[in-house]
Design a protein around this motif. Structure first.
Motif, PDB file in Angstrom:
ATOM      1  N   SER B 200       0.831  -1.213   0.000  1.00 28.03           N
ATOM      2  CA  SER B 200       0.000   0.000   0.000  1.00 28.03           C
ATOM      3  C   SER B 200       0.864   1.261   0.000  1.00 28.03           C
ATOM      4  O   SER B 200       0.347   2.373  -0.023  1.00 28.03           O
ATOM      5  CB  SER B 200      -0.901   0.008   1.233  1.00 28.03           C
ATOM      6  OG  SER B 200      -0.086   0.144   2.396  1.00 28.03           O
ATOM      7  N   GLY B 201       2.189   1.076   0.044  1.00 26.92           N
ATOM      8  CA  GLY B 201       3.080   2.225   0.047  1.00 26.92           C
ATOM      9  C   GLY B 201       3.257   2.870   1.413  1.00 26.92           C
ATOM     10  O   GLY B 201       3.930   3.893   1.554  1.00 26.92           O
ATOM     11  N   GLN B 202       2.656   2.227   2.425  1.00 31.81           N
ATOM     12  CA  GLN B 202       2.717   2.766   3.779  1.00 31.81           C
ATOM     13  C   GLN B 202       4.126   2.651   4.360  1.00 31.81           C
ATOM     14  O   GLN B 202       4.558   3.484   5.144  1.00 31.81           O
ATOM     15  CB  GLN B 202       1.734   1.949   4.619  1.00 31.81           C
ATOM     16  CG  GLN B 202       1.291   2.550   5.912  1.00 31.81           C
ATOM     17  CD  GLN B 202       0.407   1.533   6.651  1.00 31.81           C
ATOM     18  OE1 GLN B 202      -0.305   0.736   6.042  1.00 31.81           O
ATOM     19  NE2 GLN B 202       0.483   1.546   7.966  1.00 31.81           N
ATOM     20  N   LEU B 203       4.840   1.600   3.978  1.00 35.45           N
ATOM     21  CA  LEU B 203       6.201   1.368   4.487  1.00 35.45           C
ATOM     22  C   LEU B 203       7.202   1.536   3.364  1.00 35.45           C
ATOM     23  O   LEU B 203       7.088   0.908   2.316  1.00 35.45           O
ATOM     24  CB  LEU B 203       6.325  -0.055   5.020  1.00 35.45           C
ATOM     25  CG  LEU B 203       6.216  -0.311   6.511  1.00 35.45           C
ATOM     26  CD1 LEU B 203       6.619  -1.743   6.803  1.00 35.45           C
ATOM     27  CD2 LEU B 203       7.085   0.649   7.294  1.00 35.45           C
ATOM     28  N   THR B 204       8.190   2.400   3.575  1.00 36.70           N
ATOM     29  CA  THR B 204       9.279   2.531   2.611  1.00 36.70           C
ATOM     30  C   THR B 204      10.587   2.547   3.382  1.00 36.70           C
ATOM     31  O   THR B 204      10.594   2.460   4.607  1.00 36.70           O
ATOM     32  CB  THR B 204       9.156   3.838   1.794  1.00 36.70           C
ATOM     33  OG1 THR B 204       9.037   4.919   2.715  1.00 36.70           O
ATOM     34  CG2 THR B 204       7.942   3.805   0.879  1.00 36.70           C
ATOM     35  N   VAL B 205      11.679   2.662   2.653  1.00 36.65           N
ATOM     36  CA  VAL B 205      12.979   2.752   3.315  1.00 36.65           C
ATOM     37  C   VAL B 205      13.606   4.099   2.985  1.00 36.65           C
ATOM     38  O   VAL B 205      13.652   4.503   1.819  1.00 36.65           O
ATOM     39  CB  VAL B 205      13.910   1.606   2.867  1.00 36.65           C
ATOM     40  CG1 VAL B 205      15.317   1.828   3.381  1.00 36.65           C
ATOM     41  CG2 VAL B 205      13.377   0.267   3.349  1.00 36.65           C
ATOM     42  N   ASP B 206      14.061   4.789   4.010  1.00 40.16           N
ATOM     43  CA  ASP B 206      14.730   6.077   3.837  1.00 40.16           C
ATOM     44  C   ASP B 206      16.242   5.841   3.877  1.00 40.16           C
ATOM     45  O   ASP B 206      16.802   5.599   4.944  1.00 40.16           O
ATOM     46  CB  ASP B 206      14.280   7.023   4.959  1.00 40.16           C
ATOM     47  CG  ASP B 206      15.104   8.305   4.984  1.00 40.16           C
ATOM     48  OD1 ASP B 206      15.789   8.601   3.970  1.00 40.16           O
ATOM     49  OD2 ASP B 206      15.071   9.006   6.016  1.00 40.16           O
ATOM     50  N   VAL B 207      16.881   5.890   2.690  1.00 41.50           N
ATOM     51  CA  VAL B 207      18.307   5.556   2.656  1.00 41.50           C
ATOM     52  C   VAL B 207      19.180   6.625   3.297  1.00 41.50           C
ATOM     53  O   VAL B 207      20.333   6.363   3.646  1.00 41.50           O
ATOM     54  CB  VAL B 207      18.821   5.284   1.211  1.00 41.50           C
ATOM     55  CG1 VAL B 207      18.185   4.045   0.635  1.00 41.50           C
ATOM     56  CG2 VAL B 207      18.613   6.482   0.316  1.00 41.50           C
ATOM     57  N   SER B 208      18.634   7.827   3.462  1.00 45.49           N
ATOM     58  CA  SER B 208      19.466   8.891   4.032  1.00 45.49           C
ATOM     59  C   SER B 208      19.602   8.732   5.554  1.00 45.49           C
ATOM     60  O   SER B 208      20.437   9.397   6.175  1.00 45.49           O
ATOM     61  CB  SER B 208      18.869  10.264   3.697  1.00 45.49           C
ATOM     62  OG  SER B 208      17.648  10.435   4.399  1.00 45.49           O
ATOM     63  N   ALA B 209      18.776   7.845   6.161  1.00 40.76           N
ATOM     64  CA  ALA B 209      18.826   7.689   7.614  1.00 40.76           C
ATOM     65  C   ALA B 209      20.225   7.328   8.109  1.00 40.76           C
ATOM     66  O   ALA B 209      20.643   7.762   9.181  1.00 40.76           O
ATOM     67  CB  ALA B 209      17.821   6.631   8.047  1.00 40.76           C
ATOM     68  N   VAL B 210      20.965   6.549   7.309  1.00 40.22           N
ATOM     69  CA  VAL B 210      22.283   6.111   7.766  1.00 40.22           C
ATOM     70  C   VAL B 210      23.338   7.198   7.625  1.00 40.22           C
ATOM     71  O   VAL B 210      24.467   7.028   8.088  1.00 40.22           O
ATOM     72  CB  VAL B 210      22.750   4.854   6.995  1.00 40.22           C
ATOM     73  CG1 VAL B 210      21.963   3.646   7.440  1.00 40.22           C
ATOM     74  CG2 VAL B 210      22.642   5.055   5.498  1.00 40.22           C
ATOM     75  N   ASP B 211      22.967   8.289   6.957  1.00 39.06           N
ATOM     76  CA  ASP B 211      23.938   9.383   6.824  1.00 39.06           C
ATOM     77  C   ASP B 211      23.897  10.318   8.026  1.00 39.06           C
ATOM     78  O   ASP B 211      24.817  11.087   8.252  1.00 39.06           O
ATOM     79  CB  ASP B 211      23.663  10.181   5.543  1.00 39.06           C
ATOM     80  CG  ASP B 211      23.772   9.308   4.320  1.00 39.06           C
ATOM     81  OD1 ASP B 211      24.584   8.363   4.361  1.00 39.06           O
ATOM     82  OD2 ASP B 211      23.048   9.547   3.345  1.00 39.06           O
ATOM     83  N   ARG B 212      22.781  10.251   8.769  1.00 40.63           N
ATOM     84  CA  ARG B 212      22.696  11.094   9.971  1.00 40.63           C
ATOM     85  C   ARG B 212      23.552  10.466  11.069  1.00 40.63           C
ATOM     86  O   ARG B 212      23.415   9.281  11.356  1.00 40.63           O
ATOM     87  CB  ARG B 212      21.233  11.207  10.425  1.00 40.63           C
ATOM     88  CG  ARG B 212      20.352  11.943   9.410  1.00 40.63           C
ATOM     89  CD  ARG B 212      19.004  12.296  10.000  1.00 40.63           C
ATOM     90  NE  ARG B 212      18.114  11.151  10.107  1.00 40.63           N
ATOM     91  CZ  ARG B 212      17.321  10.744   9.107  1.00 40.63           C
ATOM     92  NH1 ARG B 212      17.327  11.372   7.943  1.00 40.63           N
ATOM     93  NH2 ARG B 212      16.535   9.713   9.277  1.00 40.63           N
ATOM     94  N   PRO B 213      24.438  11.278  11.673  1.00 41.10           N
ATOM     95  CA  PRO B 213      25.396  10.712  12.614  1.00 41.10           C
ATOM     96  C   PRO B 213      24.735  10.032  13.805  1.00 41.10           C
ATOM     97  O   PRO B 213      25.206   8.999  14.257  1.00 41.10           O
ATOM     98  CB  PRO B 213      26.240  11.912  13.050  1.00 41.10           C
ATOM     99  CG  PRO B 213      25.475  13.126  12.620  1.00 41.10           C
ATOM    100  CD  PRO B 213      24.621  12.734  11.472  1.00 41.10           C
TER     101      PRO B 213
END
Lengths: 544, 217
Positions: B200-213
């Motif tokens: 349903s598109g409710q869950l995605t992955v945010d790849v930038s999360a690992v760039d935040r220290p």
């Protein structure tokens, strides 16, 4: 080093209650001082090919920079077959690609070196990762994987795989694969979940501790029964076919049974040849299948595909150390996931057992290097304390750690009474051929999936991500390859690219008499030149 | 561990090997060409190194896996290459959508199974010691759960298929039952929920999360 008997006496006296050593160095120092990637053969820059200058494990570099096994005259007049999709490799990745391409209507030819299903997949024990738990998410799966791989992976490949996880499990169930459930309730129940080393939530789904066997027998049967897939057993690829524009247009197979070459022209070629454990890098034993000799890696590089992280290999922490003739055989991470502890010769724990594999393996190597290992009949390792686990969880050997019990019996050890002696074993090729999200390489027409590919696991793979990798990328590559089914065949298909390759080798001062790929390990006593009576390399040459 | 050497015959070759060696290790070390009948090299899960073994002084031949069986003095060993039967059982699991039809499906795909003559050949052929004949009986009688359990540890070496005089192909029958059961009944609730969230598109992955220290611990 501490002899076996006193070490065992200490372990037994402690009754499962071991002090933890407090002198573990920081991770970067531990890996730098003890991981085989750091202290084994020093990485060398590749001298030829598209990655010239990139650092590579030296024994792998030697394989990559070999001359072709065959020349034009050897394949002149060979039988030629045509197919839409050629899949090379009969493990899980190859089968997933073949099934998906065939389901899309493409004609598929699957060629494999041994028999269909002979692969590292069938040997996988621990399980497959997929973020299905309410306390888990694809986001967590992505972050855990990326961090365990030391941030070296391609983020987008990892994110895509993490999101693919649940659908990969549904696909496997539809094909008839079983998974362990809690309370034995298949409909509406919950899948049993274990925690892999380096994870923030339980995410490993499994079937007993032989998940790969369950997966492979289902995939193998599905491929064997599919009318759109032709399987050629005992037919290793010895070279890829190229056209005059540098595209990959098929492969040269060698029929081990009939001692002759077969040319397969294809619209797309999917390399799913697995890894390289049977190269026994740095002199290590391996947990790998007999066929894992890096053939696909060598062929892909020669035709122009880009590689990555070729200086990074995984040594699984718990290979069998004793007896010597079983050295390297695998004890699944499932044992530590269930709670088994690692204990040195002084009766101490020395590492959190569910740290990432490179950390645990390096910690074991450190204990042995600093004299706290256990030695028995000349073999060195540390204890994996299964007896304490059995006391805590009675029945675990019968119902959960079945493969471990089977292996212990072969070691002539009663695992409920005596610990196993373990030492790291060469397990996985972290890097490989660079791919996009559909398995496509830098060479048009050539796709790579599974262990031969790189960029998904960074510099350290988590437990359970290999089985997910092969299903997720296998299906995507199969679907992408099938899109080409209406394209015309290339008008030329030959091995012209090897002549350019030979010029590069000569210019770099490399010998032309070192040949590759290896096809079988040296103890297979196989030499293609004499087995095939190659015209190019034997005086009499020609047909048998 | 003993390093005493023993003599045995593998594929017609006189071989001398330490008693700690497996049959396949002894064969390779003696210079035998190892390009088939080999796979997992010791784990005992691929079934490719199936072989017939006759021990010194015994008349009975046993079926073993060469990667798991230690050599013994006077042993005679021949590998069993497996040839694909011309007409394998053919089925399409996708068409089996009605669980009520499972007994008919078993009979339709494996019509020979009901003719089991209880000779025990499959049991003697199984290198894993499974109760193969019992498993066939369970499947024919409709006790599919019991049949599923019998074949749980089957490595698909096909030795029971080679041994069966009625051409039942017991291991493939067992696998059919296992596959049908999983495909028809395994519906884990958490997996179904998660698939809905993703589709349903409710869950995605945010790849930038690992760039935040700070990230997630």
């Amino acid at each position: 080093m501490i002899p076996f008997e006193p070490a065992l006496a200490r372990l037994r006296a402690a009754q499962g209650d071991y002090p933890m050593r407090g002198d573990m160095p920081p991770v970067s120092e531990l890996l730098g001082r003890f991981h085989p990637d750091s202290i084994g053969g020093q990485p060398v820059p590749l001298a030829v090919g598209v990655n010239a200058g990139m650092l590579c494990q030296p024994e792998v570099a030697a394989r990559l920079q070999t001359n072709a096994l065959i020349d034009d005259v050897d394949i002149a007049g060979a039988e030629t077959l045509n197919t839409d999709i050629l899949v090379i490799g009969g493990g899980g990745a190859g089968c997933a690609a073949a099934l998906t391409a065939a389901a899309a209507g493409a004609r598929v030819l699957l060629a494999t070196k041994l028999l269909l299903g002979d692969s590292n997949t069938v040997m996988a024990e621990g399980g497959i990762q997929a973020a299905v738990g309410a306390d888990d998410s694809p986001q967590r799966h992505f972050e855990d994987t990326y961090r365990a791989g030391h941030r070296a992976a391609d983020k987008h490949l990892v994110a895509q795989m993490a999101l693919d996880g649940p659908d990969a499990i549904r696909w496997l169930i539809k094909l008839g694969m079983a998974f362990d459930t809690v309370d034995d309730r298949p409909f509406g129940g919950s899948l049993r979940r274990k925690t892999p080393g380096g994870a923030t939530a339980p995410r490993i789904l499994s079937y007993r501790d032989f998940t790969g066997l369950e997966m492979m027998r289902v995939l193998r049967e599905a491929v064997a029964l599919h009318r759109g897939i032709r399987v050629m057993d005992r037919s290793p690829a010895v070279e890829l076919l190229s056209d005059d524009r540098g595209r990959c247009v098929g492969a040269v197979l060698y029929s081990v049974e009939h001692h002759r070459f077969v040319l397969v022209r294809s619209r797309r070629t999917v390399l799913a040849t697995g890894g390289s454990g049977r190269l026994h890098l740095n002199g290590f034993p391996t947990s790998n299948h007999y066929g894992a000799t890096a053939d696909g890696l060598v062929l892909a590089y020669r035709i122009g595909a880009k590689l990555r992280e070729m200086d990074s290999f995984q040594y699984h922490p718990t290979g069998i150390a004793h007896p010597a003739h079983l050295a390297g055989g695998l004890i699944s991470e499932a044992a530590r996931s269930e709670g088994a502890k690692l204990v040195n010769g002084l009766g101490e724990r020395f590492v959190e057992e569910l740290k990432p594999r490179d950390v645990v393996a390096s910690a074991i190597l450190r204990e042995c290097a600093e004299g706290r290992g256990v030695t028995r009949d000349g073999q060195t390792g540390v204890f994996l304390d299964v007896p304490s686990l059995v006391r805590e969880k009675p029945g675990i050997l019968e119902h959960t750690l079945i493969s471990l019990a089977h292996l212990a019996a072969k070691c002539r050890v009663d695992p409920a009474a005596e610990p196993l002696l373990v030492y790291p074993t060469l397990h996985y090729q972290n890097g490989g051929v660079a791919i996009d999200g559909d398995g496509q390489t830098a060479v048009p027409g050539l796709l790579c999936v599974g262990e031969v590919s790189g960029g998904i696991h960074g510099r350290n793979r988590m437990m359970g991500n290999a089985l997910l990798d092969i299903v997720s990328f296998g299906r995507r590559a199969g679907a992408k390859a099938a899109e080409a089914f209406a394209e015309p065949y290339a008008s030329r298909a030959g091995i012209g690219h090897i002549h350019d390759w030979q010029r590069q080798l000569t210019l770099a001062g490399l010998p032309l008499d070192a040949r590759g790929p290896q096809v079988f390990p040296p103890y297979g006593n196989f030499d293609l030149a004499s087995d095939a009576r190659l015209r190019s390399r034997t005086a009499q040459g020609g047909a048998r | 561990m003993s390093d005493d050497k023993v003599s045995l015959v593998i594929e017609g070759r006189e071989v001398s090997a330490p008693t700690s060696a497996s049959i396949i290790q002894a064969y390779s070390a003696s210079g035998g060409q190892l390009v088939t009948n080999v796979g997992c090299m010791g784990q005992g899960v691929c079934g490719s190194c199936r072989c017939m073994v006759r021990r010194d002084g015994q008349r009975e031949v046993s079926m073993e896996l060469a990667c798991e069986t230690p050599v013994e003095a006077g042993m005679q060993v021949a590998f069993v290459s497996y040839f694909q039967p011309k007409r394998p059982h053919v089925y399409d699991l996708d068409t089996l959508t009605d669980g009520w039809q499972i007994l008919d499906a078993i009979d339709e795909v494996f019509p020979q199974a009901k003719h089991c003559r209880h000779c025990g050949g499959c049991d003697r052929a199984c290198p894993r010691g499974l109760d193969v004949q019992k498993g066939v009986e369970y499947a024919v009688s409709g006790d599919v759960q019991a049949a599923k359990d019998v074949f749980s540890e089957c490595i698909m070496c096909n030795l029971c298929t080679l041994a069966c005089p009625e051409r039942i192909r017991p291991n493939h029958l067992g696998l059919f039952v296992r596959r049908a059961l999983a495909a028809l009944t395994l519906r884990p609730v958490e997996l179904m929920r998660r698939l809905r969230q993703i589709e349903s598109g409710q869950l995605t992955v945010d790849v930038s999360a690992v760039d935040r220290p700070e990230g997630r611990p």
